[in-house]
Structure formats: structure tokens, C-alpha cells
Design a protein around this motif. Structure first.
Motif, PDB file in Angstrom:
ATOM      1  N   ILE A  48      38.984  44.202  18.468  1.00 13.64           N
ATOM      2  CA  ILE A  48      40.210  43.420  18.652  1.00 13.64           C
ATOM      3  C   ILE A  48      41.019  43.983  19.820  1.00 13.64           C
ATOM      4  CG2 ILE A  48      42.430  42.807  17.614  1.00 13.64           C
ATOM      5  CD1 ILE A  48      40.982  42.697  14.902  1.00 13.64           C
ATOM      6  N   CYS A  49      41.140  45.304  19.892  1.00 18.97           N
ATOM      7  CA  CYS A  49      41.882  45.933  20.992  1.00 18.97           C
ATOM      8  C   CYS A  49      41.230  45.631  22.339  1.00 18.97           C
ATOM      9  CB  CYS A  49      41.974  47.437  20.778  1.00 18.97           C
ATOM     10  SG  CYS A  49      43.110  47.901  19.476  1.00 18.97           S
ATOM     11  N   ALA A  50      39.907  45.688  22.393  1.00 17.56           N
ATOM     12  CA  ALA A  50      39.199  45.424  23.652  1.00 17.56           C
ATOM     13  C   ALA A  50      39.423  43.983  24.102  1.00 17.56           C
ATOM     14  CB  ALA A  50      37.709  45.709  23.495  1.00 17.56           C
ATOM     15  N   VAL A  51      39.314  43.033  23.173  1.00 20.59           N
ATOM     16  CA  VAL A  51      39.512  41.622  23.512  1.00 20.59           C
ATOM     17  C   VAL A  51      40.959  41.372  23.918  1.00 20.59           C
ATOM     18  CG1 VAL A  51      39.478  39.267  22.606  1.00 20.59           C
ATOM     19  CG2 VAL A  51      37.594  40.809  22.084  1.00 20.59           C
ATOM     20  N   CYS A  52      41.904  41.931  23.173  1.00 17.63           N
ATOM     21  CA  CYS A  52      43.329  41.720  23.495  1.00 17.63           C
ATOM     22  C   CYS A  52      43.682  42.322  24.849  1.00 17.63           C
ATOM     23  CB  CYS A  52      44.205  42.311  22.400  1.00 17.63           C
ATOM     24  SG  CYS A  52      44.178  41.341  20.889  1.00 17.63           S
ATOM     25  N   HIS A  53      43.071  43.447  25.194  1.00 15.47           N
ATOM     26  CA  HIS A  53      43.315  44.046  26.509  1.00 15.47           C
ATOM     27  C   HIS A  53      42.814  43.123  27.616  1.00 15.47           C
ATOM     28  CE1 HIS A  53      43.916  47.101  29.530  1.00 15.47           C
ATOM     29  NE2 HIS A  53      42.661  46.933  29.926  1.00 15.47           N
ATOM     30  N   MET A  54      41.607  42.561  27.440  1.00 18.42           N
ATOM     31  CA  MET A  54      41.078  41.628  28.441  1.00 18.42           C
ATOM     32  C   MET A  54      41.966  40.400  28.565  1.00 18.42           C
ATOM     33  SD  MET A  54      36.953  41.495  28.105  1.00 18.42           S
ATOM     34  CE  MET A  54      36.805  41.513  26.338  1.00 18.42           C
ATOM     35  N   VAL A  55      42.365  39.845  27.416  1.00 13.76           N
ATOM     36  CA  VAL A  55      43.168  38.623  27.419  1.00 13.76           C
ATOM     37  C   VAL A  55      44.537  38.882  28.036  1.00 13.76           C
ATOM     38  CG1 VAL A  55      44.334  36.962  25.918  1.00 13.76           C
ATOM     39  CG2 VAL A  55      41.958  37.550  25.492  1.00 13.76           C
ATOM     40  N   THR A  80      50.243  25.598  30.669  1.00 10.04           N
ATOM     41  CA  THR A  80      48.895  25.078  30.446  1.00 10.04           C
ATOM     42  C   THR A  80      47.840  25.978  31.069  1.00 10.04           C
ATOM     43  OG1 THR A  80      49.795  22.842  30.447  1.00 10.04           O
ATOM     44  CG2 THR A  80      47.430  23.056  30.721  1.00 10.04           C
ATOM     45  N   ILE A  81      48.066  26.420  32.283  1.00  6.51           N
ATOM     46  CA  ILE A  81      47.075  27.266  32.958  1.00  6.51           C
ATOM     47  C   ILE A  81      46.929  28.604  32.257  1.00  6.51           C
ATOM     48  CG2 ILE A  81      46.612  28.535  35.088  1.00  6.51           C
ATOM     49  CD1 ILE A  81      47.719  26.089  36.586  1.00  6.51           C
ATOM     50  N   VAL A  82      48.039  29.220  31.883  1.00  6.83           N
ATOM     51  CA  VAL A  82      47.963  30.508  31.186  1.00  6.83           C
ATOM     52  C   VAL A  82      47.260  30.344  29.836  1.00  6.83           C
ATOM     53  CG1 VAL A  82      49.342  32.336  30.120  1.00  6.83           C
ATOM     54  CG2 VAL A  82      49.922  31.512  32.406  1.00  6.83           C
ATOM     55  N   MET A  83      47.523  29.240  29.140  1.00  7.44           N
ATOM     56  CA  MET A  83      46.843  29.001  27.860  1.00  7.44           C
ATOM     57  C   MET A  83      45.344  28.814  28.056  1.00  7.44           C
ATOM     58  SD  MET A  83      49.523  26.645  25.694  1.00  7.44           S
ATOM     59  CE  MET A  83      48.210  25.729  24.996  1.00  7.44           C
ATOM     60  N   LYS A  84      44.954  28.083  29.093  1.00  2.27           N
ATOM     61  CA  LYS A  84      43.528  27.855  29.352  1.00  2.27           C
ATOM     62  C   LYS A  84      42.820  29.146  29.748  1.00  2.27           C
ATOM     63  CE  LYS A  84      43.861  22.961  30.444  1.00  2.27           C
ATOM     64  NZ  LYS A  84      43.555  21.897  31.395  1.00  2.27           N
ATOM     65  N   VAL A  85      43.479  29.966  30.544  1.00  2.71           N
ATOM     66  CA  VAL A  85      42.895  31.257  30.914  1.00  2.71           C
ATOM     67  C   VAL A  85      42.774  32.142  29.688  1.00  2.71           C
ATOM     68  CG1 VAL A  85      43.356  33.387  32.198  1.00  2.71           C
ATOM     69  CG2 VAL A  85      43.601  31.180  33.322  1.00  2.71           C
ATOM     70  N   THR A  86      43.819  32.159  28.859  1.00  3.14           N
ATOM     71  CA  THR A  86      43.788  32.949  27.631  1.00  3.14           C
ATOM     72  C   THR A  86      42.646  32.513  26.732  1.00  3.14           C
ATOM     73  OG1 THR A  86      46.174  33.271  27.735  1.00  3.14           O
ATOM     74  CG2 THR A  86      45.136  33.585  25.597  1.00  3.14           C
ATOM     75  N   GLU A  87      42.477  31.220  26.582  1.00  2.24           N
ATOM     76  CA  GLU A  87      41.400  30.690  25.730  1.00  2.24           C
ATOM     77  C   GLU A  87      40.034  31.083  26.264  1.00  2.24           C
ATOM     78  OE1 GLU A  87      38.199  27.876  25.322  1.00  2.24           O
ATOM     79  OE2 GLU A  87      39.537  27.866  27.029  1.00  2.24           O
ATOM     80  N   ALA A  88      39.821  30.909  27.559  1.00  4.65           N
ATOM     81  CA  ALA A  88      38.507  31.201  28.143  1.00  4.65           C
ATOM     82  C   ALA A  88      38.178  32.689  28.039  1.00  4.65           C
ATOM     83  CB  ALA A  88      38.478  30.747  29.599  1.00  4.65           C
ATOM     84  N   ILE A  89      39.122  33.538  28.366  1.00  4.38           N
ATOM     85  CA  ILE A  89      38.863  34.977  28.332  1.00  4.38           C
ATOM     86  C   ILE A  89      38.688  35.459  26.891  1.00  4.38           C
ATOM     87  CG2 ILE A  89      39.798  37.247  28.906  1.00  4.38           C
ATOM     88  CD1 ILE A  89      38.785  35.625  31.292  1.00  4.38           C
ATOM     89  N   ARG A  90      39.437  34.886  25.956  1.00  3.20           N
ATOM     90  CA  ARG A  90      39.273  35.287  24.559  1.00  3.20           C
ATOM     91  C   ARG A  90      37.877  34.910  24.049  1.00  3.20           C
ATOM     92  NH1 ARG A  90      43.698  33.322  22.008  1.00  3.20           N
ATOM     93  NH2 ARG A  90      44.775  35.257  22.390  1.00  3.20           N
TER      94      ARG A  90
END
Length: 186
Positions: A48-55, A80-90
Motif C-alpha cells: 500500500i505504501c509503495a502504491v501510494c508513493h507512486m500515485v 479530471t486530468i489529475v484523477m485520470k493520472v491517479t487512476e492509471a498509476i494506481r
């Protein structure tokens, strides 16, 4: 998640990222983010920490890049762009934390990705890991030999990067020679 076929997980992740990128409003992206948060909650704390750091890093970069649109009155675009980036990276981060590289390359083979693409990706990741370890060892050696605190201007980073570049060139030439010896002509 170990029960679900890796090829299906990769296809689903690709489809989610593609659909979110193509969606016109934020509702679909928000639904995917909520589903991914539930999935993220089932992982181990270190994952979870690794994913949250990437996101977090990706979201800050996306926010920084889209910040000028705030001055033009387009706050919805930033969100919208920040949400889409967050979704893709997560999604990619969760795949990264739950799939081993061997499973990923096997899944690509089951998805009928050409062998040369899989081999290229596998070799690239392999050599990036080797070069990363090489840089780490060189940086540690420079730090152990340094008696005084040096500023970033006086540091040996340029020498380390140059030596790493030369090492990567040697490794690339070695791989090229090995492929020619095995009859690969490109």
C-alpha cells in the motif's frame, strides 16, 4: 488476486486505463478510483505504501503540469486530468505489486504478444536493474571515500553517470554480439 489469471488482470487494467482516458466526464473515472481503493485496501501495508508513493508523486507532477490552466479558468480540466493520472498509476502500481515479472511475461505470451517484444522488455528490465545496482555500488563507493560534505555542484554524479553510460554501452555491445553468435540478424 492469485486466483485470477494474470493475462486477464493485465487486459482488465489496460481496458480500465483506456476507458478512463476516453471518458468525457469524471464519474466513470471516480468509480474506477473507488474500486481500486477497495482493491488497494486488501494489499499488505508495504505494498500500500509503495502504491501510494507512486500515485502521490504522479498526482503532484500532473497537478504541477496542469496548474497553468487554472489561470485560464479551467479548474475542471485540472481535476479530471489529475484523477485520470491517479487512476492509471494506481492500477499500474497495484499490478506491479501483485504480479511477479515472470507472471507478467507469461501473461504477455498468453495474450499473443510477439516473442521479440517480450524478449526486449525482459532484457530492458533486466539490464535496468543491473545498471541501477551498478550505480548504487558506485555511489556508495564514492560516499565511503569522501571525507568532507560536498555540495551537489562538486559531487561525483557526472562521473557516475558517465561510467554507467559506458557500462551500459559495453553491455549492449555484449548482448548484440551474443545475439549475432546465436544467429539473430534483426
Amino acid at each position: 488476486s492469485a486466483v485470477i489469471e494474470p493475462a486477464f488482470r493485465i487486459l482488465t487494467a489496460f481496458l480500465c486505463v483506456l476507458l478512463c482516458a476516453c471518458s468525457k466526464n469524471a464519474v466513470f473515472t471516480l468509480i474506477i478510483i473507488i474500486v481500486q481503493l477497495v482493491r488497494l485496501a486488501s494489499l499488505k501495508p508495504a505494498q500500500i505504501c509503495a502504491v501510494c508513493h507512486m500515485v502521490g508523486t504522479a498526482a503532484l507532477i500532473a497537478l504541477f503540469i496542469t496548474l497553468p490552466s487554472l489561470f485560464y479558468g479551467s479548474t475542471a480540466a485540472i481535476t479530471t486530468i489529475v484523477m485520470k493520472v491517479t487512476e492509471a498509476i494506481r492500477i499500474i502500481g497495484i499490478l506491479n505489486e501483485t504480479l511477479a515479472w515472470k507472471e507478467t511475461t507469461g501473461a504477455f505470451a498468453r495474450l499473443h504478444v510477439p516473442g521479440i517484444v517480450i524478449m526486449t522488455m525482459d532484457m530492458a528490465i533486466h539490464f535496468l536493474v543491473i545498471l541501477g545496482r551498478y550505480c548504487d555500488r558506485m555511489l556508495e563507493a564514492v560516499q565511503l571515500r569522501s571525507m568532507v560534505e560536498v555540495s551537489w555542484k562538486d559531487s561525483q554524479i557526472g562521473g557516475i553517470l558517465g561510467t554507467t553510460f559506458l557500462k551500459s554501452d559495453q553491455m549492449a555491445q555484449g548482448v548484440s554480439d551474443a545475439l549475432v553468435c546465436r544467429g539473430y540478424t534483426g
